[in-house]
Design an enzyme around this catalytic site. Sequence first.
Site, mmCIF file in Angstrom:
data_model
loop_
_atom_site.group_PDB
_atom_site.id
_atom_site.type_symbol
_atom_site.label_atom_id
_atom_site.label_comp_id
_atom_site.label_asym_id
_atom_site.label_seq_id
_atom_site.Cartn_x
_atom_site.Cartn_y
_atom_site.Cartn_z
ATOM 1 N N ASP A 104 0.874 -1.174 0.000
ATOM 2 C CA ASP A 104 0.000 0.000 0.000
ATOM 3 C C ASP A 104 0.912 1.225 0.000
ATOM 4 O O ASP A 104 2.141 1.113 0.173
ATOM 5 C CB ASP A 104 -0.946 -0.050 1.215
ATOM 6 C CG ASP A 104 -2.197 0.802 0.986
ATOM 7 O OD1 ASP A 104 -2.216 1.575 0.012
ATOM 8 O OD2 ASP A 104 -3.137 0.710 1.797
ATOM 9 N N ASP A 139 -3.659 7.248 -3.557
ATOM 10 C CA ASP A 139 -5.000 7.778 -3.807
ATOM 11 C C ASP A 139 -5.389 8.732 -2.683
ATOM 12 O O ASP A 139 -4.687 8.830 -1.675
ATOM 13 C CB ASP A 139 -6.004 6.617 -3.920
ATOM 14 C CG ASP A 139 -5.913 5.628 -2.770
ATOM 15 O OD1 ASP A 139 -4.775 5.314 -2.349
ATOM 16 O OD2 ASP A 139 -6.952 5.170 -2.275
ATOM 17 N N GLY A 212 -11.622 3.808 1.140
ATOM 18 C CA GLY A 212 -12.474 4.677 1.960
ATOM 19 C C GLY A 212 -13.571 3.941 2.714
ATOM 20 O O GLY A 212 -14.566 4.543 3.112
HETATM 21 N N1 GUN Z 1 -6.329 1.087 3.198
HETATM 22 C C1 GUN Z 1 -7.574 1.176 3.699
HETATM 23 N N2 GUN Z 1 -8.311 2.050 2.976
HETATM 24 C C2 GUN Z 1 -7.517 2.510 1.998
HETATM 25 C C3 GUN Z 1 -7.723 3.436 0.919
HETATM 26 O O1 GUN Z 1 -8.789 4.003 0.726
HETATM 27 N N3 GUN Z 1 -6.651 3.640 0.090
HETATM 28 C C4 GUN Z 1 -5.442 3.007 0.280
HETATM 29 N N4 GUN Z 1 -4.448 3.244 -0.584
HETATM 30 N N5 GUN Z 1 -5.247 2.155 1.270
HETATM 31 C C5 GUN Z 1 -6.270 1.905 2.124
#
Ligand code: GUN
Length: 709
Positions: A104, A139, A212
């Site tokens: 992430d 994002d 989100g």
């Molecule tokens: N991890 C939990 N929610 C989100 C999100 O909306 N975007 C990203 N990149 N990681 C997340």
Amino acid sequence: MDARPDPEPCRDQDLGLFEVTKSDGAARIGRFYTRHGSFTTPALLPVVNPNILTIEPMEMWEEFGIEALITNSYVIWKNEELRESALEEGIHSLLNFPGAIVTDSGTFQSYVYGDVEVSPEEIVQFQREMGVDIGTMLDVFGRPDMTREQLEKAVDETAERAIPSLEMAGGTLLLNGPIQGGLHDDLRAQSAQIMGLAEGQDKGFAIHPIGGIVPLMEQQRYRELFRILLASRAALPPERPVHLFGCGHPMLFPMAIALGADLFDSAAYAIFARDDRILTPEGTVKLESLQEWTFTSKSLFGYTPDQVRSMDDKARCRILAQHNLEVTQAELSRCREAIRSGTIWELAEQRSHCSPQLRDAFIWIQDQLSEPDEGPVGESVLRLISSCDPLRDGGEPIGDDIEYRPHILHMHALLATRWRVPGSWWDSSTGNPKRVALVEGASPPWRHSILQEVMASLVEEPRTVVMIATPLGVIPFSLEDVSPWCHLVGPDDMWIGEYDDEEIQASLSEFGLSGIPVTRISPGEADESKADNFESVQDWLDRCSIVDKLAVLCSVHPLESCKITKGISVRRSRTKRVINVLSDGEHVLSPRLTDGGISLTLAGARRLNELHTSPPPKFGADFPDEVFSGIPRICIIDDAIPFVGKGRNVIHGYSLGADPHLIPGQPCLVVDSNGSLVAHGTSLSTALDVAFMRKGLAVKVREGAMKGV
Ligand code: GUN
């Protein structure tokens, strides 16, 4: 036990492709291809915090069968020591994990702490340089409580960052393209559309996580969670997996999977363990109050709750995390098995009773299924229903929610639109029906339990439409061996049910049979003296059954099927079931004994192809909106013809078009661009899948039309 070997890198041409190997409605089992092996979906990517390894990644690989995990590139980037090691030795070596590694980007940290110190390009570059398999662009997190204006901004800004991020990822780093938009269906669909279409120089996004949603899961707002999933899926490319960001409670898996989620990620297994909480497929339990395990596992086997309570913090956290991961994996196995056996919706139905919030969400979904909203949610729901194979073998357990099961809704919709009153009767008369004979109080197989009475009724009045009252509504006698009706499982007295006139009239009106007198027939009422003409009646019943199945399941106009079945004869089994149907002495089809469907022969496929008057289907062409469009076809490219014509399966990526009414699990024809028959088989896809998927089987071919050529 031998150590699990390292995974094989995928072939270059497969990098980033997603192959669906089995589907049921929106639910699918797939394989996603990376340079560190392919992984099966639905899957959970366990979140690994490189600073706190509650369970070592290698243990996840070797002991838990984890094929892919997720960690956070921003956490590594922020820590100088980790950052340098990751860049020097690569992420796989840093984490000591041989499988696929997803990262992430720091978006979640910006949601929790307000900001991050890295630019969108920088964090993608870092993920690429660490040798990550699937990275995530930075994002903009759209919280559910934001105003519409703020959410629009989050969607726009995420969209603006998409192409620069894809460019930075280059040809080797696969990238997640997250969907934002808060609680607004249209924004979710818009975000899905833009992110789905975004293309860098080398490629588009590989996977679409839905972002989100963590605050919704924390507050158990499941109705909104599933609404977002449906709205997003309406506009997402079907050839890419859908990931629910931050969703990892096993209780949510069956429903999320039934609605089309392919990937999950969560640190719940470790975070809950730190808090002495134990995951089960039905919810969470606290260790503190337990005297016995409510749900056991290999990890906990041999220990009592008391013994685990008395362990030191580290050992207790570790054993509970192991249990939590095991339970999570087991529930995913169960979901995949349910997809294979066509019972994922039933599993979601069962799990909906685990919490009031989940039940509320499930009831909302059922409302959508029976009366879809306008807009993306409705679109998604209608697509889900029409992508279900309406038939399945095995029992169909009766229950309060049965009529909302998507495959049953699909079958009812097909019946309501495609079934027609017979055009002629067994005595060769024509004209409108004089009466409806309604079978009551008989259980399947109706060809045994009520045949004599049905025949007697037809002898008495040839212009009789015979219908059967079932707990799932009224059906034509011609479909008596078709699932789900003939496979209903429940207490014997469910067949006794006497239906009042109003119920019956409402059901009959859906078949265009209102206002016609109804006589009711039950087992044991046959008048033996009226046994004349039974042979002609039986022949006519056989023909009706074939005509109706071709109409309902294959969209063949009943008048056309009447022509094909004019000179038919049948071969029966010892139990008197029709096993082969011959037309002018040629074997054209066989009713399938397991689910009442139809299996064509090559001769049958040829005859059905000759009925087509429209050109072969092409993607993007206008389709006439007709009830009977003929048996669905897939048109393939010239290069594939020699293979498919000899009986090889149709592979995704080799088609020019598909009729929009293609139904997974049902017969279809494979044609060339002139419309000539190349093969026939069972479709494994919807028309949308055929248009977009790039790997895997589109049609399981039964027979090529050029076998001897
Ligand atoms: N991890 C939990 N929610 C989100 C999100 O909306 N975007 C990203 N990149 N990681 C997340």
